[in-house]
Enzyme design. Structure first.
Site, mmCIF file in Angstrom:
data_model
loop_
_atom_site.group_PDB
_atom_site.id
_atom_site.type_symbol
_atom_site.label_atom_id
_atom_site.label_comp_id
_atom_site.label_asym_id
_atom_site.label_seq_id
_atom_site.Cartn_x
_atom_site.Cartn_y
_atom_site.Cartn_z
ATOM 1 N N HIS A 91 -19.144 -17.724 24.880
ATOM 2 C CA HIS A 91 -19.882 -18.641 24.005
ATOM 3 C C HIS A 91 -19.889 -20.075 24.545
ATOM 4 O O HIS A 91 -20.712 -20.887 24.127
ATOM 5 C CB HIS A 91 -19.318 -18.598 22.576
ATOM 6 C CG HIS A 91 -17.982 -19.252 22.404
ATOM 7 N ND1 HIS A 91 -16.796 -18.546 22.363
ATOM 8 C CD2 HIS A 91 -17.634 -20.553 22.226
ATOM 9 C CE1 HIS A 91 -15.786 -19.373 22.180
ATOM 10 N NE2 HIS A 91 -16.271 -20.603 22.103
ATOM 11 N N ASP A 121 -16.125 -11.612 24.590
ATOM 12 C CA ASP A 121 -16.458 -13.042 24.639
ATOM 13 C C ASP A 121 -15.853 -13.702 25.874
ATOM 14 O O ASP A 121 -15.359 -14.824 25.821
ATOM 15 C CB ASP A 121 -15.988 -13.755 23.365
ATOM 16 C CG ASP A 121 -16.535 -15.182 23.274
ATOM 17 O OD1 ASP A 121 -17.618 -15.441 23.832
ATOM 18 O OD2 ASP A 121 -15.866 -16.039 22.660
ATOM 19 N N SER A 195 -11.798 -23.757 23.721
ATOM 20 C CA SER A 195 -12.203 -22.383 24.013
ATOM 21 C C SER A 195 -12.253 -22.144 25.518
ATOM 22 O O SER A 195 -12.835 -22.926 26.267
ATOM 23 C CB SER A 195 -13.582 -22.098 23.417
ATOM 24 O OG SER A 195 -13.539 -22.126 22.019
#
Length: 345
Positions: A91, A121, A195
């Site tokens: 993402h 992911d 992230s």
């Protein structure tokens, strides 16, 4: 009057003597405390931090003054090989027209997307560089609930930051489509920009890739619910992406999110219960039925749903395997041709 003056003088002399005797002892205690060792994770951070990079996802915007490019999102990444392979979250780089990687040394690179995987992911990037720093891994030191961990990333583009917490839980998959991520749950803060960064233990060893958090919206009440992808899974996904450009998984054709162990449903001491079968899938074509208890796939004894899902995912499509199931108290041996897990857009 004279008596009161003498009392005051005597009290003053007493206080002076007391200070002369006590002050050196207090000072000695202060000196002792200054030499007391403190708990510090500096060594662990020093080992790992150079391999954590900042990642900028840039997209074209004709209205922008910056040559049509603007930063769409930011995140972090972990250098996995000295030759330039980097792991991050999918993402973070989704829909990017240009991916910029900034090392802690200040060097800037334009990265190439090698491939990504929506189920975990994860994404693999490549930069043209050599002799890059990496983070040590130790598969012989498994993480445990209660272990102190450190999350390294670039929150809100403030620059590299470290947050500290513990492993709150393991093998979380409630947030994962298809149950493929097997999260490490931690309470170390993960904010926007973290992230794709590194989760390390206090020895400076890489144990996970930070991926998401809950409870950051004003309407949420959750606190300290943050998640990382175990490095064992991340390494497996990275290897497949580098080799094939994507993750090719075996497909059995049952509702993986509906798997239960036989013990959970009280129908036996071993095996995994099938509670749904995909129409025209490999399992259905081989004769697997709802409520069958899978006892063995190939030479793998069925113990837990996660173990079986992982074993099937690692099988190559078109592989023929024998599947032993228990149906109404009778063992049945079926021949299954493993398919390829359907790509999710």
């Amino acid at each position: 009057m004279v008596k009161k003056i003498l009392q005051a003088v005597g009290f003053g002399v007493f206080c002076a003597i007391l200070i002369l005797f006590v002050a050196p002892q207090v000072n000695n205690k202060l000196n002792f405390n200054q030499n007391t060792k403190i708990v510090s994770y500096h060594h662990a951070v020093k080992i790992a931090a150079p391999a954590v990079v900042n990642i900028y996802n840039q997209s074209f915007d004709l209205a922008s003054d910056n040559n049509g490019l603007q930063v769409s999102s930011l995140g972090s990444g972990v250098i996995m090989t000295s030759s330039g392979y980097i792991l991050t979250n999918r993402h973070v780089i989704d829909n990017a027209d240009q991916i910029i990687v900034a090392l802690q040394s200040g060097t800037i690179y334009e990265a190439t997307l090698v491939g990504s995987d929506i189920l975990t992911d994860l994404a693999v990037l490549s930069i043209d560089a050599e002799n890059l720093p990496t983070i040590p891994q130790n598969p012989h030191r498994p993480y445990q609930i209660g272990d102190v961990v450190l999350a390294i990333g670039n929150p809100f583009n403030l620059g590299q930051s470290i947050t500290q917490g513990i492993v709150s839980a393991t093998e979380r998959n409630a947030l994962s489509e298809g149950g493929r991520q097997n999260f490490i749950q931690i309470d170390a803060s993960i904010n926007k920009g973290n992230s794709g960064g590194a989760l390390i233990n206090t020895a400076g060893e890489l144990i996970g890739i930070n991926t998401l958090s809950l409870g950051k919206n004003a309407s949420d009440i959750a606190e300290g619910l943050n998640f990382a992808i175990p490095i064992s899974l991340a390494n497996k996904v990275m290897t497949k992406i580098i080799r094939d450009g994507r993750v090719i998984r075996g497909y059995f054709g049952v509702g993986t999110e509906l798997f239960y162990s036989a013990k959970q449903l009280g129908v036996g001491d071993r095996g995994v219960v099938v509670t749904s079968v995909s129409e025209n899938g490999p399992a259905a074509r081989a004769g697997v039925k709802t409520n069958d208890v899978i006892l063995q796939i190939g030479d793998i004894e069925a113990e837990t749903p996660r173990q079986i899902m992982g074993a099937i995912a690692d099988m190559k499509p078109d592989t023929n395997v024998k599947v032993l199931v228990l149906r109404q108290g009778k063992e049945i041996l079926l021949n299954v041709t493993i398919g390829e897990f359907p790509e999710i857009k």
